[in-house]
Write an enzyme that holds these catalytic residues in place. Structure first.
Site, PDB file in Angstrom:
ATOM      1  CB  THR A   1     -38.835  64.270  -9.388  1.00  0.00           C
ATOM      2  OG1 THR A   1     -38.021  64.080  -8.186  1.00  0.00           O
ATOM      3  CG2 THR A   1     -39.891  65.060  -8.956  1.00  0.00           C
TER       4      THR A   1
ATOM      5  CB  THR B   1     -33.029  67.668 -11.199  1.00  0.00           C
ATOM      6  OG1 THR B   1     -33.519  67.353  -9.890  1.00  0.00           O
ATOM      7  CG2 THR B   1     -34.447  67.910 -12.043  1.00  0.00           C
ATOM      8  CG  ASP B   2     -30.440  64.504  -7.449  1.00  0.00           C
ATOM      9  OD1 ASP B   2     -31.381  65.369  -7.226  1.00  0.00           O
ATOM     10  OD2 ASP B   2     -30.408  63.715  -6.288  1.00  0.00           O
TER      11      ASP B   2
ATOM     12  CE  LYS C   1     -31.297  69.621  -8.019  1.00  0.00           C
ATOM     13  NZ  LYS C   1     -31.823  68.297  -7.664  1.00  0.00           N
TER      14      LYS C   1
END
Ligand code: GLU
Length: 427
Positions: A82, A158-159, A237
């Site tokens: 992202t 970020t995943d 996360k």
């Protein structure tokens, strides 16, 4: 001639609608209105489509930055996600598309504090990353270390950023400079993006601290007031969308970086600059996996790993590190099979227990279940995150003989196991 993305006015007998033309759907002209909503207009009713403005694909900016004498150098390695995405107005979706130059143009402050080198390594969402991508990235980091840069920022989806931060932590033994992974929960072309603070805070931390290792820099909370620096092996996360989705687990974060650049160290226990020998150990055994225990677990799932050449297994057990072993009634008869299968697999490959509670430590001496599992040969993962344990075992089995890997899995190598779990570390 109209194209998706054009600003248009669609005229029918009853109305005239202005907006951005979307790819057409069967029998319908679809227009994205100013409000963001799409409307579909029956093609048969359309009298005219006037193009108000042709869609222009934006040209990637070319930021030719002159190196300034005396300023430190930071290399930014882009991998996608992202942080490197923007809204595709043709489809309305978010696509990974920013060129490194465009991204640099968005953070003009960076050029004031450091000479920035920027390189596109991948352009992918992080859920698509494979261990081979960790290896490529580790080699890119090594190249920049050889080039003499003062620090590295890795922009990343970020995943799976915490898998990559763990992998780099293990692969880059005694890295002499900071390597900070940075993501964003809102794409960088949105006013509400968190990308700016995360990137600039990472740069501030690189320039102002004596940290030498792998860390993650993300928002501290929902506001844009501060970011936190998390050790690469102790971060996860923990929220699907909040900008403070990343938390340090079982330790305090290393530092807080305030918006104006002030660094406050929160946990002194971090790898520091020194002159140890830097070593790239980038092999990975891919036949390693994580198994999550749950009520109703079928021992055949374990047999799958046994019969398909797996070289190591992480169990994400319950609570202190448990799985079903007791036979109490006819509904629990198969538990005997589970324990037998675990014992058999442990005689062949390292099997490591972690906890799906994430916070806290595996303690296999407290209950008989834990003791049974230890007797069966299950190794305690201490207070390692399951994902970190997974990456560590894959890395150990790639770089060391099996017996050495067994010995090292429960020893702290990169801060992944803390001697005492910090009880202040909670959600
Ligand atoms: N799922 C994508 C990724 O991890 C986008 C989400 C993000 O960057 O946070 O790369």
């Amino acid at each position: 001639m109209t194209d998706a993305g054009d600003r248009v006015k669609v005229v029918t007998n009853d109305e005239a609608v202005e907006g951005v033309l979307m790819p057409s759907e069967s029998g319908k002209v679809v227009v994205k209105l100013e409000s963001g909503y799409n409307i579909g207009i029956d093609k048969k009713k359309v009298k005219e489509i006037k193009v108000l403005e042709k869609y222009k694909k934006s040209e990637p900016a070319k930021a030719k930055v002159e190196a300034k004498k005396g300023l430190p150098t930071i290399a930014i390695l882009h991998t996608g996600g992202t942080i490197a995405s923007k809204v595709d107005y043709r489809t309305g979706g978010v696509v990974a598309r920013f060129s490194p130059e465009e991204l640099l143009e968005m953070f003009p402050e960076l050029k004031e504090i450091a000479n920035i080198k920027s390189k596109l390594v991948f352009q992918m969402f992080s859920e698509d990353m494979e261990p081979e991508h960790w290896q490529i990235l580790a080699k890119e980091v090594q190249k920049e270390v050889d080039n003499g840069v003062n620090g590295i920022i890795v922009t990343h989806g970020t995943d799976t950023m915490h898998y990559t931060s763990s992998a780099l932590s293990f692969m880059l033994e005694n890295i002499p400079i900071p390597v900070i992974l940075v993501g964003a929960q809102r794409s960088s072309d949105r006013g509400s993006s968190d990308a700016y603070d995360n990137v600039v805070s990472a740069a501030q931390f690189i320039l102002k601290s004596d940290f030498a290792g792998v860390a993650v820099c993300m928002h501290k909370n929902m506001e844009d007031s501060a970011c936190l620096i998390h050790l690469g092996t102790k971060v996860r996360k923990l929220h699907s969308s909040r900008r403070d989705a990343f938390k340090s687990v079982n330790v305090l974060p290393i530092a807080e970086v305030a918006r104006e650049g002030k660094i406050t160290i929160l946990n002194k226990n971090y790898p520091k600059k020194g002159n140890k020998k830097f070593n790239l150990l980038d092999k990975i055994e891919k036949k390693v996996s994580i198994v999550k225990i749950h009520p109703g677990f079928d021992y055949k799932l374990l047999e799958f790993y046994e019969n398909n050449g797996y070289k190591g297994l992480i169990i994400e057990g319950t609570g202190l590190g448990h799985l079903q072993t007791a036979v109490l009634d006819k509904n629990t008869e198969h538990h005997k099979k589970i324990l037998e299968t675990v014992r058999r697999i442990c005689s062949k490959i390292p099997v490591v227990m972690t906890s799906q509670t994430l916070f806290g430590r595996v303690e296999m001496n407290v209950y008989s279940t834990g003791r049974d599992l230890q007797n069966a040969g299950v190794i305690s993962g201490e207070d390692m995150l399951p994902e970190t344990a997974f990456v560590k075992l894959a890395w150990l089995l790639g770089n060391y003989p099996k017996e050495k890997a067994r010995e090292l899995i429960g020893k702290n190598l990169r801060g992944e196991i803390s001697e005492r779990t910090d009880i202040r570390s909670t959600l």
